[in-house]
Structures are given as structure tokens and as C-alpha cells.
Write a protein that holds these residues in place. Structure first.
Motif, PDB file in Angstrom:
ATOM      1  N   LEU A  18     -37.831  20.691  -0.997  1.00 39.70           N
ATOM      2  CA  LEU A  18     -38.608  19.417  -1.600  1.00 39.70           C
ATOM      3  C   LEU A  18     -37.858  19.101  -2.758  1.00 39.70           C
ATOM      4  CD1 LEU A  18     -42.292  21.439  -1.583  1.00 39.70           C
ATOM      5  CD2 LEU A  18     -41.283  19.668   0.103  1.00 39.70           C
ATOM      6  N   VAL A  19     -36.886  19.616  -3.333  1.00 39.78           N
ATOM      7  CA  VAL A  19     -36.472  19.011  -4.591  1.00 39.78           C
ATOM      8  C   VAL A  19     -35.848  17.470  -4.408  1.00 39.78           C
ATOM      9  CG1 VAL A  19     -34.589  19.227  -6.236  1.00 39.78           C
ATOM     10  CG2 VAL A  19     -35.998  21.148  -5.725  1.00 39.78           C
ATOM     11  N   ALA A  20     -35.006  17.402  -3.383  1.00 42.72           N
ATOM     12  CA  ALA A  20     -34.380  15.945  -3.047  1.00 42.72           C
ATOM     13  C   ALA A  20     -35.736  15.125  -2.999  1.00 42.72           C
ATOM     14  CB  ALA A  20     -33.411  15.980  -2.241  1.00 42.72           C
ATOM     15  N   PRO A  21     -36.568  15.262  -1.923  1.00 47.00           N
ATOM     16  CA  PRO A  21     -37.447  14.145  -1.526  1.00 47.00           C
ATOM     17  C   PRO A  21     -38.505  13.933  -2.759  1.00 47.00           C
ATOM     18  CG  PRO A  21     -37.653  15.982   0.091  1.00 47.00           C
ATOM     19  CD  PRO A  21     -36.593  16.267  -0.972  1.00 47.00           C
ATOM     20  N   ASP A  28     -40.035  16.097 -10.666  1.00 45.69           N
ATOM     21  CA  ASP A  28     -39.439  17.180 -10.550  1.00 45.69           C
ATOM     22  C   ASP A  28     -40.175  18.536 -10.111  1.00 45.69           C
ATOM     23  OD1 ASP A  28     -36.867  16.613 -12.176  1.00 45.69           O
ATOM     24  OD2 ASP A  28     -38.354  16.232 -13.879  1.00 45.69           O
ATOM     25  N   VAL A  29     -39.667  19.607  -9.252  1.00 45.93           N
ATOM     26  CA  VAL A  29     -40.357  20.404  -8.700  1.00 45.93           C
ATOM     27  C   VAL A  29     -40.476  21.635  -9.816  1.00 45.93           C
ATOM     28  CG1 VAL A  29     -40.749  22.451  -7.107  1.00 45.93           C
ATOM     29  CG2 VAL A  29     -39.711  19.983  -6.381  1.00 45.93           C
ATOM     30  N   GLU A  30     -41.620  21.919 -10.522  1.00 45.52           N
ATOM     31  CA  GLU A  30     -41.491  22.788 -11.576  1.00 45.52           C
ATOM     32  C   GLU A  30     -41.703  24.512 -11.189  1.00 45.52           C
ATOM     33  OE1 GLU A  30     -40.750  22.429 -14.445  1.00 45.52           O
ATOM     34  OE2 GLU A  30     -40.534  20.276 -14.644  1.00 45.52           O
ATOM     35  N   VAL A  64     -45.429  13.333   0.864  1.00 49.89           N
ATOM     36  CA  VAL A  64     -44.073  13.652   1.008  1.00 49.89           C
ATOM     37  C   VAL A  64     -43.933  15.255   1.380  1.00 49.89           C
ATOM     38  CG1 VAL A  64     -41.843  14.070  -0.168  1.00 49.89           C
ATOM     39  CG2 VAL A  64     -43.227  11.935  -0.432  1.00 49.89           C
ATOM     40  N   ILE A  65     -44.822  16.015   0.507  1.00 49.46           N
ATOM     41  CA  ILE A  65     -44.629  17.556   0.984  1.00 49.46           C
ATOM     42  C   ILE A  65     -45.072  17.669   2.346  1.00 49.46           C
ATOM     43  CG2 ILE A  65     -45.564  19.700   0.060  1.00 49.46           C
ATOM     44  CD1 ILE A  65     -45.546  18.616  -2.634  1.00 49.46           C
ATOM     45  N   ASP A  66     -46.347  17.113   2.720  1.00 52.45           N
ATOM     46  CA  ASP A  66     -46.635  17.181   4.127  1.00 52.45           C
ATOM     47  C   ASP A  66     -45.877  16.695   5.171  1.00 52.45           C
ATOM     48  OD1 ASP A  66     -49.414  18.314   3.761  1.00 52.45           O
ATOM     49  OD2 ASP A  66     -50.593  16.346   3.682  1.00 52.45           O
ATOM     50  N   ARG A  67     -44.973  15.836   4.900  1.00 53.70           N
ATOM     51  CA  ARG A  67     -43.969  15.273   5.831  1.00 53.70           C
ATOM     52  C   ARG A  67     -42.986  16.200   5.890  1.00 53.70           C
ATOM     53  NH1 ARG A  67     -41.554  11.061   3.464  1.00 53.70           N
ATOM     54  NH2 ARG A  67     -39.723  12.089   3.290  1.00 53.70           N
ATOM     55  N   VAL A  68     -42.394  16.699   4.653  1.00 53.98           N
ATOM     56  CA  VAL A  68     -41.045  17.566   4.724  1.00 53.98           C
ATOM     57  C   VAL A  68     -41.708  18.928   5.564  1.00 53.98           C
ATOM     58  CG1 VAL A  68     -39.916  19.051   3.329  1.00 53.98           C
ATOM     59  CG2 VAL A  68     -40.232  16.569   2.842  1.00 53.98           C
ATOM     60  N   GLY A  73     -36.901  20.240  11.416  1.00 52.28           N
ATOM     61  CA  GLY A  73     -35.379  20.195  11.350  1.00 52.28           C
ATOM     62  C   GLY A  73     -34.799  21.522  10.944  1.00 52.28           C
ATOM     63  N   PRO A  74     -33.641  21.597  10.619  1.00 53.29           N
ATOM     64  CA  PRO A  74     -32.955  22.975  10.384  1.00 53.29           C
ATOM     65  C   PRO A  74     -33.324  23.437   9.206  1.00 53.29           C
ATOM     66  CG  PRO A  74     -31.264  21.266  10.367  1.00 53.29           C
ATOM     67  CD  PRO A  74     -32.562  20.515  10.962  1.00 53.29           C
ATOM     68  N   ASP A  75     -33.500  22.760   8.216  1.00 53.64           N
ATOM     69  CA  ASP A  75     -33.950  23.154   6.798  1.00 53.64           C
ATOM     70  C   ASP A  75     -35.339  22.627   6.693  1.00 53.64           C
ATOM     71  OD1 ASP A  75     -31.520  24.109   6.011  1.00 53.64           O
ATOM     72  OD2 ASP A  75     -30.747  22.184   5.350  1.00 53.64           O
ATOM     73  N   GLY A  76     -36.009  22.477   7.590  1.00 52.56           N
ATOM     74  CA  GLY A  76     -37.534  21.775   7.538  1.00 52.56           C
ATOM     75  C   GLY A  76     -38.474  23.054   7.110  1.00 52.56           C
ATOM     76  N   GLY A  77     -39.435  22.302   6.267  1.00 56.53           N
ATOM     77  CA  GLY A  77     -40.332  23.554   5.853  1.00 56.53           C
ATOM     78  C   GLY A  77     -41.290  24.367   6.732  1.00 56.53           C
ATOM     79  N   ALA A  78     -41.376  24.012   7.830  1.00 56.69           N
ATOM     80  CA  ALA A  78     -42.088  24.485   9.021  1.00 56.69           C
ATOM     81  C   ALA A  78     -41.550  25.869   9.303  1.00 56.69           C
ATOM     82  CB  ALA A  78     -42.330  23.933  10.167  1.00 56.69           C
ATOM     83  N   LYS A  79     -40.228  26.060   9.269  1.00 59.86           N
ATOM     84  CA  LYS A  79     -39.549  27.354   9.493  1.00 59.86           C
ATOM     85  C   LYS A  79     -39.815  27.954   8.320  1.00 59.86           C
ATOM     86  CE  LYS A  79     -36.419  25.964  13.295  1.00 59.86           C
ATOM     87  NZ  LYS A  79     -35.737  25.016  13.494  1.00 59.86           N
ATOM     88  N   ALA A  80     -39.687  27.534   7.186  1.00 67.80           N
ATOM     89  CA  ALA A  80     -39.783  28.322   6.022  1.00 67.80           C
ATOM     90  C   ALA A  80     -41.083  28.874   5.786  1.00 67.80           C
ATOM     91  CB  ALA A  80     -39.584  27.300   4.577  1.00 67.80           C
TER      92      ALA A  80
END
Length: 183
Positions: A18-21, A28-30, A64-68, A73-80
């Protein structure tokens, strides 16, 4: 215990993606917290920005968070996140979080802060000029320069009925404007 550390790793992975998007939005992600809530989990993401967070910022961040997180993708949040359902909460940083980075000090300039120093001294003062190395702290009218490396913990203090020169100036300006409008 294994579950807790896995959740920590998951929160770290989510923060990483999430940091870059969010930086692209000027945010900033706190903090990223993932806590169990029955059969679901609550994903709480605290964000902040210069000038203070607005409702529009929160709405943009949520999109943005919902989309990510939906991304496969390989670093996608769904896998996380795995397969468990979750509830997303996007919040501001909050005044109860310690000041740990130079940007936290910058964003709280003018506010009262309680600082515990590495030498076991505790000071309460108003945040003045600050940079990447330290801050000028006004302690009862005496300015003291403190390096961030010497700070063990710093918390903004809640002030009720604070009178500031800025507020008085604003009131004077408002009065002048009203006088001009009356003419």
C-alpha cells in the motif's frame, strides 16, 4: 502465538503493497492492524498527510486500498490477506500514537507534547521549529533543542480551551472584514 506472528507478517505485507499507491495520493501509511473479529477480520489502516487528513483523502485512500487488495498480482493484497473475509477501516493517525518520525513532529508543530528522553528526563513543551534531526521545544518559555535520537517516547497532549495567537489574529481579521462589509 504462531497465528499472531503470521498476522503481523500479513500486516507488514499489506503495508508494503500500500505504501506506493497511497504515496501517489500524497498520503503516508502510519499503521496497519489486522485483528480477528469472529469469522471475519478487521483491517485498520491509519494514514496521514501534511495539512491534516480530510474526508476526501479518506475516501480516495479507501478506493485505492480496495483496488490494491482485490489485485491478484504477485504482490497483491488478496494473497497477503488469504481467503478470510475482512472489514476495512481507514482512519487518521490519531493523537494517541507516539511521534516517531520527523514528519510526525512537523505535522504537530505548535502543539503541546510530553517527551521522555533517553536520560530519564521528562519534559512537556510546545513543538517549535523542527527538521530531520531534531526539534526546538518551548518548555515554559525556554527553548530547548532535542535530537530525535535522544527521544524515548513523545505523545501529543490534548488541550482543552487552548488560546493561541493564531486564533486571536483570525478573530481580529474577521472583525476587520465585518467592519469593511458594514461600510
Amino acid at each position: 502465538m504462531g497465528t499472531h506472528s503470521a498476522q503481523g507478517a500479513t500486516a507488514e505485507r499489506i503495508e508494503h503493497v500500500l505504501v506506493a499507491p497511497l504515496a501517489a495520493l500524497g498520503l503516508d501509511v502510519e499503521a496497519v492492524e489486522l485483528t480477528p473479529a469472529g469469522k471475519r477480520r478487521v483491517l485498520r489502516i491509519a494514514v496521514d498527510t501534511d495539512g491534516g487528513l480530510t474526508l476526501d483523502d479518506v475516501a480516495a485512500a479507501t478506493k485505492v486500498i480496495d483496488r490494491v487488495l482485490e489485485d491478484d498480482g504477485p504482490d497483491g493484497g488478496a494473497k497477503a490477506l488469504g481467503e478470510l473475509p475482512y472489514t476495512l477501516e481507514v482512519t487518521s493517525r490519531g493523537v494517541d500514537r507516539p511521534l516517531t518520525l520527523p514528519r510526525h513532529w512537523r505535522r504537530n508543530e505548535g502543539r503541546l507534547v510530553k517527551v521522555s528522553l533517553a536520560d530519564d528526563v521528562t519534559l512537556t513543551g510546545r513543538i517549535g521549529a523542527n527538521d530531520d534531526e531534531g526539534v526546538a521545544l518551548d518548555v515554559d518559555g525556554s527553548v530547548r533543542r532535542i535530537g530525535y535520537a535522544d527521544v524515548r517516547r513523545a505523545l501529543v497532549q490534548i488541550e482543552f480551551n487552548r488560546r493561541t495567537p493564531t486564533a486571536d489574529t483570525t478573530d481580529d481579521t474577521t472583525d476587520d472584514t465585518m467592519d469593511k462589509d458594514a461600510d
